[in-house]
Design an enzyme around this catalytic site. Structure first.
Site, PDB file in Angstrom:
ATOM      1  N   ASP A 184      -3.715   5.459  -7.528  1.00  9.41           N
ATOM      2  CA  ASP A 184      -4.870   5.343  -8.407  1.00  9.41           C
ATOM      3  C   ASP A 184      -5.890   4.427  -7.747  1.00  9.41           C
ATOM      4  OD1 ASP A 184      -6.699   5.051 -10.446  1.00  9.41           O
ATOM      5  OD2 ASP A 184      -5.165   4.932 -12.014  1.00  9.41           O
ATOM      6  N   ARG A 221      -9.016   4.067  -8.827  1.00 14.34           N
ATOM      7  CA  ARG A 221     -10.161   3.853  -9.694  1.00 14.34           C
ATOM      8  C   ARG A 221     -10.546   2.382  -9.774  1.00 14.34           C
ATOM      9  NH1 ARG A 221      -8.127   7.453 -14.683  1.00 14.34           N
ATOM     10  NH2 ARG A 221      -6.217   6.400 -14.069  1.00 14.34           N
TER      11      ARG A 221
END
Ligand SMILES: [Zn+2]
Length: 205
Positions: free
Chosen positions: A126, A128
């Protein structure tokens, strides 16, 4: 992280007529959108969703993930309250970009799960980054969120950067036969809460 407010307009949708606020992240040219409804700057916690762009799920009806139905459920929930905020962050494919997402899907078609596929392409599971949220929320006068998410790491990321998350509101929607494995991987490897729990997690801070 310099982000500048560009303009605001009305955005009529099937759910409500939102105010659409445009922000530009100057160092990389990313253009973010924040939808608001009602008076969000009165200091009371605001029902909110931080949604990362997913072209395939949000716009192309993909059933490989649950993004499109989560986006719609969040907008419907905000509309039903008459007040809320949706931050639409332009970080496609958990931050790896659209072409790399298609490469990852290709690996998944060959049997890898979503985390293994990203790792095989050399990305963290991830990538993000939510740092952009704070200046946009500050610009809109929003100090506290009732955050619609199943992802405790998103709550922690936002809390760590100084955003008050007064409550976590679970979002359970969008399960289908094509994304069963994807959702199970999110629950198992990425710590998402996918059960039917409806408890609120109040931030002690
Ligand atoms: Zn998606």
């Amino acid at each position: 992280m310099p982000v500048v407010f560009v303009a605001a307009s009305k955005l009529p949708t099937p759910f409500a007529t939102f105010t659409m606020n445009g922000f530009l992240e100057e160092e990389n040219g990313r253009e973010h959108v924040v939808l608001t409804l009602g008076d969000v700057s009165d200091g009371a916690p605001v029902l909110g969703r931080v949604h990362s762009e997913c072209l395939t799920g949000d716009a192309l009806f993909s059933q490989r993930c649950d993004c499109g139905s989560q986006l719609e459920a969040a907008l419907r929930a905000i509309a039903s309250q008459g007040r809320g905020v949706l931050l639409y962050l332009r970080q496609e494919g958990r931050g790896i970009g659209l072409m790399n997402k298609i490469r990852a899907y290709e690996l998944q078609d060959g049997g890898a799960d979503t985390v293994e596929a990203n790792e095989r392409l050399g990305f963290a599971a991830d990538q993000r980054d939510y740092a952009i949220c704070l200046p946009m929320l500050e610009h809109l006068g929003i100090r506290s969120l009732r955050l619609m998410t199943n992802n405790p790491r998103k709550v922690k990321a936002l809390t760590d950067m100084g955003i008050n998350v007064a409550e976590r509101v679970p979002l359970h929607t969008g399960q289908n036969p094509h994304n069963k494995l994807y959702l199970a991987t999110k629950a198992g490897k990425l710590g998402h809460m996918m059960g039917n729990e409806h408890q609120s997690e109040v931030d002690p801070a």
